[in-house]
Every structure is written in C-alpha cells, then in structure tokens.
Design a protein around this motif. Structure first.
Motif, PDB file in Angstrom:
ATOM      1  N   ILE A 282       0.857  -1.188   0.000  1.00  0.00           N
ATOM      2  CA  ILE A 282       0.000   0.000   0.000  1.00  0.00           C
ATOM      3  C   ILE A 282       0.895   1.239   0.000  1.00  0.00           C
ATOM      4  CG2 ILE A 282      -1.782   1.260   1.246  1.00  0.00           C
ATOM      5  CD1 ILE A 282      -2.644  -1.440   2.449  1.00  0.00           C
ATOM      6  N   LYS A 283       0.771   2.068  -1.022  1.00  0.00           N
ATOM      7  CA  LYS A 283       1.663   3.217  -1.203  1.00  0.00           C
ATOM      8  C   LYS A 283       1.099   4.462  -0.528  1.00  0.00           C
ATOM      9  CE  LYS A 283       4.829   2.998  -3.536  1.00  0.00           C
ATOM     10  NZ  LYS A 283       6.222   2.614  -3.195  1.00  0.00           N
ATOM     11  N   LYS A 284       2.012   5.267  -0.028  1.00  0.00           N
ATOM     12  CA  LYS A 284       1.648   6.573   0.506  1.00  0.00           C
ATOM     13  C   LYS A 284       1.475   7.538  -0.666  1.00  0.00           C
ATOM     14  CE  LYS A 284       4.879   8.884   2.536  1.00  0.00           C
ATOM     15  NZ  LYS A 284       5.892   9.304   3.552  1.00  0.00           N
ATOM     16  N   VAL A 285       0.314   8.209  -0.701  1.00  0.00           N
ATOM     17  CA  VAL A 285       0.014   9.136  -1.790  1.00  0.00           C
ATOM     18  C   VAL A 285       0.125  10.559  -1.253  1.00  0.00           C
ATOM     19  CG1 VAL A 285      -1.691   9.884  -3.492  1.00  0.00           C
ATOM     20  CG2 VAL A 285      -1.526   7.456  -2.869  1.00  0.00           C
ATOM     21  N   PRO A 286       1.036  11.381  -1.779  1.00  0.00           N
ATOM     22  CA  PRO A 286       1.189  12.754  -1.279  1.00  0.00           C
ATOM     23  C   PRO A 286      -0.128  13.525  -1.333  1.00  0.00           C
ATOM     24  CG  PRO A 286       3.008  12.186  -2.735  1.00  0.00           C
ATOM     25  CD  PRO A 286       2.004  11.079  -2.841  1.00  0.00           C
ATOM     26  N   GLY A 287      -0.465  14.156  -0.226  1.00  0.00           N
ATOM     27  CA  GLY A 287      -1.682  14.965  -0.164  1.00  0.00           C
ATOM     28  C   GLY A 287      -2.935  14.185   0.149  1.00  0.00           C
ATOM     29  N   ALA A 288      -2.865  12.876   0.094  1.00  0.00           N
ATOM     30  CA  ALA A 288      -4.051  12.052   0.355  1.00  0.00           C
ATOM     31  C   ALA A 288      -4.019  11.567   1.802  1.00  0.00           C
ATOM     32  CB  ALA A 288      -4.093  10.862  -0.603  1.00  0.00           C
ATOM     33  N   PRO A 289      -5.194  11.368   2.417  1.00  0.00           N
ATOM     34  CA  PRO A 289      -5.213  10.857   3.796  1.00  0.00           C
ATOM     35  C   PRO A 289      -4.722   9.415   3.843  1.00  0.00           C
ATOM     36  CG  PRO A 289      -7.422  10.873   2.868  1.00  0.00           C
ATOM     37  CD  PRO A 289      -6.542  11.574   1.872  1.00  0.00           C
ATOM     38  N   PRO A 290      -4.256   8.960   5.004  1.00  0.00           N
ATOM     39  CA  PRO A 290      -3.832   7.557   5.120  1.00  0.00           C
ATOM     40  C   PRO A 290      -4.993   6.618   4.801  1.00  0.00           C
ATOM     41  CG  PRO A 290      -3.184   8.833   7.052  1.00  0.00           C
ATOM     42  CD  PRO A 290      -4.107   9.700   6.265  1.00  0.00           C
ATOM     43  N   PRO A 291      -4.716   5.500   4.172  1.00  0.00           N
ATOM     44  CA  PRO A 291      -5.797   4.547   3.879  1.00  0.00           C
ATOM     45  C   PRO A 291      -6.349   3.950   5.166  1.00  0.00           C
ATOM     46  CG  PRO A 291      -3.665   3.557   3.410  1.00  0.00           C
ATOM     47  CD  PRO A 291      -3.399   5.001   3.722  1.00  0.00           C
ATOM     48  N   GLY A 292      -7.633   3.696   5.168  1.00  0.00           N
ATOM     49  CA  GLY A 292      -8.251   3.072   6.330  1.00  0.00           C
ATOM     50  C   GLY A 292      -8.071   1.563   6.314  1.00  0.00           C
ATOM     51  N   ILE A 293      -8.011   0.983   7.487  1.00  0.00           N
ATOM     52  CA  ILE A 293      -7.907  -0.475   7.616  1.00  0.00           C
ATOM     53  C   ILE A 293      -9.132  -0.964   8.372  1.00  0.00           C
ATOM     54  CG2 ILE A 293      -6.585  -2.409   8.547  1.00  0.00           C
ATOM     55  CD1 ILE A 293      -4.084  -0.736   8.308  1.00  0.00           C
ATOM     56  N   THR A 294      -9.929  -1.764   7.737  1.00  0.00           N
ATOM     57  CA  THR A 294     -11.089  -2.356   8.386  1.00  0.00           C
ATOM     58  C   THR A 294     -10.670  -3.665   9.025  1.00  0.00           C
ATOM     59  OG1 THR A 294     -12.571  -1.377   6.750  1.00  0.00           O
ATOM     60  CG2 THR A 294     -13.428  -3.226   8.050  1.00  0.00           C
ATOM     61  N   LEU A 295     -10.954  -3.790  10.316  1.00  0.00           N
ATOM     62  CA  LEU A 295     -10.540  -4.983  11.055  1.00  0.00           C
ATOM     63  C   LEU A 295     -11.701  -5.953  11.213  1.00  0.00           C
ATOM     64  CD1 LEU A 295      -8.428  -3.335  13.912  1.00  0.00           C
ATOM     65  CD2 LEU A 295      -7.607  -4.326  11.765  1.00  0.00           C
ATOM     66  N   THR A 296     -11.344  -7.233  11.291  1.00  0.00           N
ATOM     67  CA  THR A 296     -12.337  -8.269  11.568  1.00  0.00           C
ATOM     68  C   THR A 296     -11.805  -9.166  12.678  1.00  0.00           C
ATOM     69  OG1 THR A 296     -13.729  -9.981  10.554  1.00  0.00           O
ATOM     70  CG2 THR A 296     -11.432  -9.923   9.873  1.00  0.00           C
ATOM     71  N   LEU A 297     -12.673  -9.850  13.361  1.00  0.00           N
ATOM     72  CA  LEU A 297     -12.272 -10.676  14.496  1.00  0.00           C
ATOM     73  C   LEU A 297     -11.495 -11.915  14.054  1.00  0.00           C
ATOM     74  CD1 LEU A 297     -15.469 -10.643  16.735  1.00  0.00           C
ATOM     75  CD2 LEU A 297     -13.202  -9.799  17.386  1.00  0.00           C
ATOM     76  N   ASN A 298     -10.464 -12.224  14.810  1.00  0.00           N
ATOM     77  CA  ASN A 298      -9.753 -13.485  14.633  1.00  0.00           C
ATOM     78  C   ASN A 298     -10.470 -14.587  15.413  1.00  0.00           C
ATOM     79  OD1 ASN A 298      -7.500 -13.524  12.922  1.00  0.00           O
ATOM     80  ND2 ASN A 298      -6.268 -12.341  14.372  1.00  0.00           N
ATOM     81  N   PRO A 299     -10.235 -15.847  15.091  1.00  0.00           N
ATOM     82  CA  PRO A 299     -10.827 -16.916  15.893  1.00  0.00           C
ATOM     83  C   PRO A 299     -10.299 -16.859  17.320  1.00  0.00           C
ATOM     84  CG  PRO A 299      -9.166 -17.789  14.386  1.00  0.00           C
ATOM     85  CD  PRO A 299      -9.412 -16.372  13.976  1.00  0.00           C
ATOM     86  N   ASP A 300     -11.138 -17.219  18.270  1.00  0.00           N
ATOM     87  CA  ASP A 300     -10.750 -17.265  19.681  1.00  0.00           C
ATOM     88  C   ASP A 300     -10.219 -18.665  19.959  1.00  0.00           C
ATOM     89  OD1 ASP A 300     -10.696 -17.485  22.495  1.00  0.00           O
ATOM     90  OD2 ASP A 300     -12.178 -15.891  22.683  1.00  0.00           O
ATOM     91  N   ILE A 301      -8.891 -18.809  19.947  1.00  0.00           N
ATOM     92  CA  ILE A 301      -8.273 -20.134  20.049  1.00  0.00           C
ATOM     93  C   ILE A 301      -8.564 -20.769  21.400  1.00  0.00           C
ATOM     94  CG2 ILE A 301      -6.094 -21.407  19.961  1.00  0.00           C
ATOM     95  CD1 ILE A 301      -5.039 -19.193  18.108  1.00  0.00           C
ATOM     96  N   LEU A 302      -8.399 -20.001  22.479  1.00  0.00           N
ATOM     97  CA  LEU A 302      -8.619 -20.536  23.820  1.00  0.00           C
ATOM     98  C   LEU A 302     -10.050 -21.033  23.981  1.00  0.00           C
ATOM     99  CD1 LEU A 302      -7.838 -21.044  26.762  1.00  0.00           C
ATOM    100  CD2 LEU A 302      -8.291 -18.618  27.226  1.00  0.00           C
ATOM    101  N   ALA A 303     -11.028 -20.213  23.616  1.00  0.00           N
ATOM    102  CA  ALA A 303     -12.428 -20.615  23.767  1.00  0.00           C
ATOM    103  C   ALA A 303     -12.774 -21.791  22.863  1.00  0.00           C
ATOM    104  CB  ALA A 303     -13.340 -19.430  23.467  1.00  0.00           C
ATOM    105  N   THR A 304     -12.220 -21.792  21.653  1.00  0.00           N
ATOM    106  CA  THR A 304     -12.513 -22.879  20.712  1.00  0.00           C
ATOM    107  C   THR A 304     -12.087 -24.224  21.279  1.00  0.00           C
ATOM    108  OG1 THR A 304     -12.298 -21.400  18.801  1.00  0.00           O
ATOM    109  CG2 THR A 304     -12.087 -23.764  18.390  1.00  0.00           C
ATOM    110  N   ILE A 305     -10.873 -24.281  21.855  1.00  0.00           N
ATOM    111  CA  ILE A 305     -10.371 -25.546  22.393  1.00  0.00           C
ATOM    112  C   ILE A 305     -11.053 -25.880  23.717  1.00  0.00           C
ATOM    113  CG2 ILE A 305      -8.326 -26.796  23.155  1.00  0.00           C
ATOM    114  CD1 ILE A 305      -8.488 -26.188  20.115  1.00  0.00           C
ATOM    115  N   ALA A 306     -11.263 -24.870  24.564  1.00  0.00           N
ATOM    116  CA  ALA A 306     -11.867 -25.115  25.879  1.00  0.00           C
ATOM    117  C   ALA A 306     -13.297 -25.606  25.771  1.00  0.00           C
ATOM    118  CB  ALA A 306     -11.806 -23.847  26.722  1.00  0.00           C
TER     119      ALA A 306
END
Length: 391
Positions: A282-306
C-alpha cells in the motif's frame, strides 16, 4: 542408560553425528548406527564403528539375513535421525520404506526424534513445511534446525542443531518424570496478521514465557508440541515446534496436534486482523489521507479448544495479559472462555519482552498470587502444578 538407534542421512552436517555419538556414549547410552546411502557419502562405516563401538548397519537385505530390520526397530528406547535430510523427512511423512533406515522408522514402536538439516530454501519449501506438520501430528519430536551459515555461501534456518543440543533433546525425551506419557500443547509468541505483503499487525510478545513453559513441561517428561509465532528465542530442546504466523494458522496447528492431556495458551494472539489484505504494498500518496484499515475478528483459540465436545484436553490453561484490574478481568475471562485455569499478568510495565513476570493463577478454587519471578521459574511452578493436576 538407554539404547539409541541413530540414523545418519545425507547431509554435509553428517560429520556432527560422530560428535553426537561420542557425547551420547559419554552420557552412558549405547548407540547403534544406521547409515543411509547418502549418509555413507559423508561418514564412513569405519569412523562410525570406531566412535560408537557397535556394528554399523546400512543394508536392508543384509540386516534381514542376519538380525532383521524388525529386531533393529524393536530394540531401541529412542530412534534419532541426525541429520535428517529433506528426503528422509519426506519419506517418513509418506510412509515409504525403500531402504533400511525408512523400513526401521516405519516398523519401530519407539519414540522418534529428528534433527533436520538442509538448505534454507529447502526447509522453507511448502512440501517440507507440510511434511513437518504431518510428522508433528504423529508425535515425532524435532530439535532444530538452527539459523546460521551453511556449507554453501548462504545463511538461514536449516543448520543442524549442535550435538550438545541434540543430546539435551534426547535426554529430555528419555527422562522419566511426573508427566511421562503425557502430551501437552503449548502456544507461544505473537501472531502476525498481514496488512499487505510487507506490513502486519502484531504485538510485543517475545515468546520467552511460552517457550520456558514448554521446556519446563518437557523436563518433567511430557511430550510437548510447541506452536509458536515468529520469535527470536531459541527452540527448547526435546520439544516438537510448529511455526506459524497468523491466528488462523495457530488454531489449525493446535487442532492438528490434538489429542492432548493439557493445553497451555501462552501466545499473545492478535484479537483482530485486516478484513482485506493488499496484494501489493500500500503506497503513501502525497496529499491524500492515510488509507483506512477495516478490522475483523480473529478466531478465539482458547475458547474454541476449551469448549470442544471432542478431544478437549483434560486441563486447558489460558493467559490473560492485562494492564488494569488484572485479577477481576482474568476471573471473568476464565468463565467466558470455559477454560480451567487462567494465568494472569500485568503487562503495563516491562513484562512484554522482559525476563521476569508477576502472575496470578486463577482457578475455580480461587486465586494464587505468585511473587515476581524469572520467567523460567514461573514456568517451572506452572509445570509442577499441571503435573499435580493431571496426576
């Protein structure tokens, strides 16, 4: 003390097998060597016989006529392949038996330890990675490889572990202790969640605590599978190490390692990952705002195994890294995740990446407050409690 069957396969590092035999015999072990055709190109039968004080085997048909490959397979307390070439590991994973070494490996009921040695590109190849996962799932123990200069003008992971390190792994596998016959899965280090091909989300976990726990459990006789994110600390001796990067990789590796008597989730797993991973930087574009990053949940390893209904370990131990209200948050986490214990620690100071830790062991019975201790001592105390619980 013990009878070792040492398989030496084709690698420039095969000369180190002679030193390994010398150290093993000095420790009181008897060593019966097997040379593969490749191994015999680097180490002579005469040299190996002189160091081991035993007959060197290299011919499937000669062995069949005189003592039999089955007798060779049944005799040892431990089978060690050092060095274990990419070819030998691939044959082990596929269950091939086309020479004396692979036939013995397929026929033995003894524990098996492999010490891989190969070019870094061969070690990183997807085929080798898949073969190592297969062998780990079957309970094959691994020591190394180490990161360093190779015979060719290259450097990287693939260097045979030093003979003293291999001997320590052998001693750990042979040791009797309160966890002998038990299998414990441990997670350690951070996970890395890709943003694009060069950037990722991670945390400051060094892996020192998780690796120390794996070593302490192995010292008590457990067969340990260590699922580790990217760390700089060395692999514990006598422990099977499965290397991963992302949380999803870690969950898959843990599930592949089951069944287990206990599981200790010491890794600092990223709760979130980018929903979309860039295929290019992802390239930095002069004059443009930083790109947004949309996050999503990772699997819950502890709960999955427990919360598994099938192949749930008898004891599931989680970690809670907190910066405030450490014990209340840990007590709530234990209830929500469904695990048996939580090891809670305050990471607001120098714990992440440091060599000491202050923890609270949260169980159904209550809370134990441990003093500030070196991480190795925390690991030993926790391993002793796990052994007591599983007894």
């Amino acid at each position: 003390m013990a009878h070792l069957l040492l398989i030496v396969s084709g690698s420039v590092a095969a000369y180190k097998a002679l030193e390994l035999v010398r150290l093993a015999r000095r420790a009181g072990h008897a060593v019966t060597p097997i040379l593969t055709a490749g191994g015999a190109r680097f180490v002579t039968k005469e040299a190996m016989a002189g160091i081991s004080g035993a007959r060197v085997h290299d011919d499937l048909w000669a062995a069949e006529a005189e003592i039999g490959h089955i007798r060779l397979a049944r005799a040892p307390d431990l089978v060690v392949a050092a060095p274990a070439s990419a070819d030998l590991l691939a044959k082990m994973a596929a269950g091939l038996a086309d020479d004396l070494a692979t036939t013995v490996l397929l026929a033995t009921r003894a524990p098996v330890l492999v010490a891989p040695a190969m070019n870094p590109a061969m070690w990183a190849h997807p085929a080798t990675v898949a073969n190592m996962k297969t062998l780990a799932a079957r309970g094959v123990a691994v020591v190394g490889p180490e990161d360093g200069p190779m015979a060719e003008p290259e450097s990287g992971p693939g260097r045979l572990a030093e003979p003293a390190t291999i001997l320590a792994a052998i001693q750990g596998l042979l040791a009797s202790g309160p966890l002998s016959g038990r299998h414990v899965v441990v997670t350690s280090g951070p996970t890395q969640e890709a943003i694009d091909p060069v950037r990722y989300i991670a945390n400051r976990s060094s892996g020192r605590q998780g690796h120390a726990i794996a070593a302490a459990l192995a010292a008590l006789g457990a067969r340990v599978t260590l699922v580790s994110g990217p760390v700089a600390v060395p692999d514990p001796a006598g422990v099977t190490v499965v290397r991963i990067e992302s949380a999803r990789d870690m969950l898959a590796a843990v599930e592949a390692a089951l069944p287990a008597d206990a599981a200790v989730f010491a890794a600092a797993v990223a709760d979130f990952r980018p929903a979309d991973v860039g295929t290019q930087k992802i390239k930095k574009v002069p004059g443009a705002p930083p790109p947004g990053i949309t996050l999503t949940l990772n699997p819950d390893i502890l709960a999955t195994i427990a919360q598994r209904q099938v192949q749930r370990p008898a004891l599931v131990v989680g970690f809670a890294a907190e910066t405030e209200n450490v014990v209340p948050h840990a007590q709530d986490k234990r209830r929500r995740k469904g695990c048996d214990w939580i090891v809670a620690n305050d990471v607001s100071g120098d714990v992440m990446g440091g060599v000491e830790n202050t923890v609270h062991l949260v169980t159904e019975a209550g809370v134990e407050d441990w003093p500030r201790l070196p991480k190795d001592e925390v690991a030993r105390r926790l391993a002793a409690r796990i052994a007591e619980s599983l007894d």
